[in-house]
Design an enzyme around this catalytic site. Structure first.
Site, PDB file in Angstrom:
ATOM      1  N   ASN A  57      -7.384  23.918  18.524  1.00 33.09           N
ATOM      2  CA  ASN A  57      -6.685  24.715  17.524  1.00 33.09           C
ATOM      3  C   ASN A  57      -7.309  26.109  17.477  1.00 33.09           C
ATOM      4  OD1 ASN A  57      -5.466  25.878  15.324  1.00 33.09           O
ATOM      5  ND2 ASN A  57      -5.801  24.145  13.949  1.00 33.09           N
ATOM      6  N   ASP A 112      -1.017  34.707  24.761  1.00 30.84           N
ATOM      7  CA  ASP A 112       0.417  34.723  24.472  1.00 30.84           C
ATOM      8  C   ASP A 112       0.669  33.894  23.209  1.00 30.84           C
ATOM      9  OD1 ASP A 112       3.168  34.822  24.522  1.00 30.84           O
ATOM     10  OD2 ASP A 112       3.409  33.562  26.294  1.00 30.84           O
ATOM     11  N   CYS A 164      28.934  34.994  13.530  1.00 28.33           N
ATOM     12  CA  CYS A 164      27.839  34.176  14.057  1.00 28.33           C
ATOM     13  C   CYS A 164      26.515  34.914  13.859  1.00 28.33           C
ATOM     14  CB  CYS A 164      28.076  33.899  15.538  1.00 28.33           C
ATOM     15  SG  CYS A 164      26.707  33.069  16.374  1.00 28.33           S
ATOM     16  N   CYS A 172      23.715  36.964  17.371  1.00 23.72           N
ATOM     17  CA  CYS A 172      23.543  38.329  17.886  1.00 23.72           C
ATOM     18  C   CYS A 172      23.756  39.341  16.764  1.00 23.72           C
ATOM     19  CB  CYS A 172      24.537  38.615  19.010  1.00 23.72           C
ATOM     20  SG  CYS A 172      24.283  37.637  20.506  1.00 23.72           S
ATOM     21  N   GLU A 193      -4.750  25.446  24.529  1.00 28.88           N
ATOM     22  CA  GLU A 193      -3.464  25.267  23.850  1.00 28.88           C
ATOM     23  C   GLU A 193      -3.622  24.288  22.692  1.00 28.88           C
ATOM     24  OE1 GLU A 193       0.096  24.941  22.364  1.00 28.88           O
ATOM     25  OE2 GLU A 193      -0.289  26.460  23.903  1.00 28.88           O
ATOM     26  N   CYS A 209       5.364  38.185  20.721  1.00 26.49           N
ATOM     27  CA  CYS A 209       6.743  38.049  20.241  1.00 26.49           C
ATOM     28  C   CYS A 209       6.893  38.621  18.833  1.00 26.49           C
ATOM     29  CB  CYS A 209       7.192  36.589  20.275  1.00 26.49           C
ATOM     30  SG  CYS A 209       6.193  35.477  19.270  1.00 26.49           S
ATOM     31  N   GLN A 231      10.357  29.692  28.125  1.00 25.25           N
ATOM     32  CA  GLN A 231      11.007  30.959  27.809  1.00 25.25           C
ATOM     33  C   GLN A 231      12.513  30.837  28.031  1.00 25.25           C
ATOM     34  OE1 GLN A 231       9.818  33.490  26.358  1.00 25.25           O
ATOM     35  NE2 GLN A 231       7.595  33.412  26.629  1.00 25.25           N
ATOM     36  N   CYS A 278      30.256  31.640  24.331  1.00 27.10           N
ATOM     37  CA  CYS A 278      29.015  32.338  23.984  1.00 27.10           C
ATOM     38  C   CYS A 278      28.553  33.097  25.220  1.00 27.10           C
ATOM     39  CB  CYS A 278      27.944  31.346  23.526  1.00 27.10           C
ATOM     40  SG  CYS A 278      26.380  32.146  23.094  1.00 27.10           S
TER      41      CYS A 278
END
Length: 431
Positions: free
Chosen positions: A342, A363, A87, A90, A315, A389, A265, A162
């Site tokens: 934007n 963020d 898979c 992970c 946003e 991220c 999240q 899972c």
């Protein structure tokens, strides 16, 4: 002279070498050195020696496969999931959580040229409250495959369990498989999304052909028996709620309603800690004016508004702006203003940019925030918290703040996705 046959390929014997891994990369590969280059070896951990077959030799790096491992690292653990290694979900279940976190922290510190001051983490298993499972009907076996994609492939790994899913969703998998397999329209199913909201689970079923009345009845009965909210998606942009209530989750004690299409999240436990840490680092005071860029539907915006004089959220997705406004109203927060803009365009002419701010939080998505960094500098806020991220774009965007006189006060690694290569982080900059 014309050649009417294929030239023979030069066959080279795959070289076998003995190496020791010194690092773990985000994809769960051991990193060793060979001939002055990085050698990436899947499945090998730091301090493990192995006989390795070279499979690829590029000018700047090589790849290899373990032929025989000569010793085991004390950080090697047995993967909990039977699908690990096949898979694509992970990459690091064979490594201890401590090794995963230290490897990610080291990589982050190297990129940011600053020590990691803290690691924000939660439960390493059963943390994922959202998942999309691919569906594929196999005519030969007359069975429905349900699962995740293989690494670097479109093939589906038919998962039976899972362990990174929250237990409530993992427990649904066998029942969901049985329900979907029994549908007359099983051949026309695309994927199914599962989300655990604070008021219960929800399911979104994507189907590419109209469902029969009996199939709709089966799905509705399934939703009632498992107390979940059911949405059907006959087209990618259409969402029909068949049963259940609007999903919501709590952020800093506030109820945030969301649509299945809205970004939330995946790791609720780490998200709660992240919001609390951002509030702490910004040191929000009752007279502060706070700017929240790439604010989504208000995950940070609304908790900030409980403490500040005013908060502006900006946003780029209009649906999230509307949801943020609704959530502010439902939580009786009248000191919040949302703008749909934007942030990849020239922000200097956007209406929010005419305001002054004492503190800024941003963020952004993986592409980072290159378009707003100069305007943040122009605003000259006392504190800036950047939630990221993608450490590479974070490092790039940080250079603008550092060049303008800001200093990194705190750097945290967010272990939002244990056992995967995803690395999230947050930084406090201060003038």
């Amino acid at each position: 002279m014309a050649q009417f046959y294929s030239a023979k390929r030069r066959v080279t014997t795959r070289q076998i070498i003995t190496v020791e891994a010194t690092d773990l990369d985000p994809f769960g590969q051991g990193v060793a050195r060979h001939n002055g280059k990085a050698l990436f070896i899947p499945g090998l951990l730091p301090n493990e020696r192995a006989e390795v077959t070279l499979t690829e030799d590029k000018s700047k790096y090589s790849r290899g496969q373990v032929k025989r491992r000569l010793n085991d690292s004390p950080e090697r653990v047995a993967p909990r999931c039977p699908h690990f290694g096949v898979c694509g979900g992970c990459q690091q279940q064979h490594a201890s959580v401590a090794l995963q976190q230290s490897s990610k922290s080291t990589a982050l510190a190297r990129l940011m040229k600053h020590e990691v001051n803290e690691i924000i983490s939660g439960e390493p298993w059963g943390y994922r409250r959202r998942a999309r499972l691919s569906l594929s009907y196999e005519p030969k076996t007359q069975k429905l495959a349900m699962g995740f994609r293989k690494a670097a492939s479109s093939d589906i790994v038919d998962v039976k369990q899972c362990p990174v899913l929250v237990p409530h969703l993992e427990a649904l998998l066998p029942h969901l498989r049985n329900c979907l397999s029994d549908l007359q329209g099983a051949r026309a199913l695309g994927h199914v999304e599962l989300v655990l909201a604070d008021n219960g689970p929800l399911m979104v079923l994507r189907h590419t052909a109209p469902l029969s009345a009996p199939d709709r009845e089966k799905l509705e009965r399934f939703s009632h028996s498992h107390e979940l909210t059911l949405f059907l998606a006959p087209q990618s942009e259409i969402l029909e709620r068949v049963s259940g209530d609007d999903p919501w989750y709590l952020s800093d004690g506030l109820r945030l309603t969301f649509s299945p299409r809205d970004f939330i999240q995946v790791n609720d436990g780490v998200n709660q800690q992240m919001v609390a840490k951002a509030i702490e680092w910004l040191d929000v005071q009752p007279d502060d004016r706070v700017l929240d860029l790439f604010c989504g539907m208000g995950n940070f915006t609304l908790p900030l508004a409980q403490r500040a004089a005013s908060v502006v959220g900006v946003e780029g997705v209009n649906a999230l702006v509307e949801k943020g406004q609704q959530n502010a109203h439902h939580n009786a927060l009248d000191n919040v203003t949302f703008f749909h803009e934007n942030l990849e365009e020239d922000v200097t002419q956007q209406p929010w940019a005419q305001h002054g701010f004492d503190k800024v939080l941003l963020d952004p998505a993986r592409a980072g925030a290159p378009g707003v960094m100069q305007h943040i500098i122009k605003l000259a806020p006392k504190r800036v918290v950047y939630v990221s991220c993608n450490p590479a774009t974070l490092a790039r965007d940080s250079e603008a703040l550092l060049s303008a006189g800001y200093q990194i006060q705190r750097l945290a690694m967010l272990d939002m996705f244990p056992h995967t290569g995803h690395l999230e982080s947050m930084v406090l900059f201060q003038l």
